[in-house]
Enzyme design. Sequence first.
Site, mmCIF file in Angstrom:
data_model
loop_
_atom_site.group_PDB
_atom_site.id
_atom_site.type_symbol
_atom_site.label_atom_id
_atom_site.label_comp_id
_atom_site.label_asym_id
_atom_site.label_seq_id
_atom_site.Cartn_x
_atom_site.Cartn_y
_atom_site.Cartn_z
ATOM 1 N N SER A 255 57.271 7.560 34.923
ATOM 2 C CA SER A 255 56.234 8.399 35.533
ATOM 3 C C SER A 255 56.753 9.563 36.378
ATOM 4 C CB SER A 255 55.299 7.541 36.392
ATOM 5 O OG SER A 255 55.984 6.987 37.495
ATOM 6 N N LYS A 300 49.471 5.821 44.167
ATOM 7 C CA LYS A 300 50.346 6.986 44.298
ATOM 8 C C LYS A 300 49.681 8.086 45.129
ATOM 9 C CE LYS A 300 53.075 6.075 40.194
ATOM 10 N NZ LYS A 300 53.633 6.563 38.924
#
Length: 362
Positions: A255, A300
């Site tokens: 990611s 996140k």
Amino acid sequence: MPRRTATMLASTLILIALLCAGVLIKVPYSEMSPGPTVNTLGKVGGDPVLQITGHKTYETSGNLNMTTVRVTGADYNMNLIEAVYGWLGHDSVVVPHDTLYPDGKTEEQSTQENAEEFSQSQESAKVAALTELGIPVSSRVVVSTVLKDSPSQGELHAGDVIKAVDGTAVKQPEDVAKLVTKHKPGQDVTFTVIPAKTAAAAEKAGKEPEGTEKITITTEKAPKENRAIVGIQAGTDHTFPFEIDIKLADVGGPSAGLMFSLGIVDKLTPGQLTGGKFIAGTGTIDDKGKVGPIGGINMKLVGARDAGARYFLTPDDNCEAAASDTPDGLTLVRVKNIDDATKSLEKIRTGDAAGLPSCSTG
């Protein structure tokens, strides 16, 4: 003993019993919470996250932070109280254990898989960044993995460059499987390859590898399927015109690809991509610069907000989930590819926030 006192004592004992039971009762859940963020333009442990050698670089400023998610280990047995606390908390999320560790995957297997994905994401980030800047990168199809006890064991090796199968040129990794499965199990297939050692020596010398060999392998039947296989996995290897080293330990998964690629672009171009602003983000990236979705987007976002980010580059496929629970003070920016990202950074840098592509809940 007065009735009121007896009632309070009984209630206290029941509560203690319930708490003890909650601690002892194990549930099949795991927890995700915000992990650390790292500025790809900065340093970790005194070393630059991105180190470029053999090409002119430029000063950078601000932040292009990659974000992470912290998860409980595969062997961790969460109890009922921890699960309830996680469900009620805002900055963490409790998910079924199989969501993070499917098919009984061990922590060691998960760590190895994440490490491999992280390594591949770094390669793709480099290719995407250089392609965005118009810097040529040569690529070739290689043997990535040779399965144990397969027909290819001892015949093909990781790193062998695959030039052709049965005389047909190979241009993409998926071409290999297509050509092999034209055969029936038990038939021979001929690979034209450049051995891994020859390819590695050529790459070290900055040259294209040469000198092919032909290797014939007898196919076998795939488990549970009536198709021919040789027991390898094909992939792509690249030769870069200069050295790009990404140093970041204790991080896994794919990611961070988008943020690595943007950091590389910033270091290789004059001016400052961020304009000194604090920008965070996430997203996988492929060799062509396409940005893909990731897991744990809401965790996140919280991590980015807590670190001080004002803008968050959000993969298109994660936009709806991110928009449903955006932390105060954080502006979501929708991105589909690296070109989208660089154009949005230009708008942020020049103060044109109203023109940014945004995320919505539907």
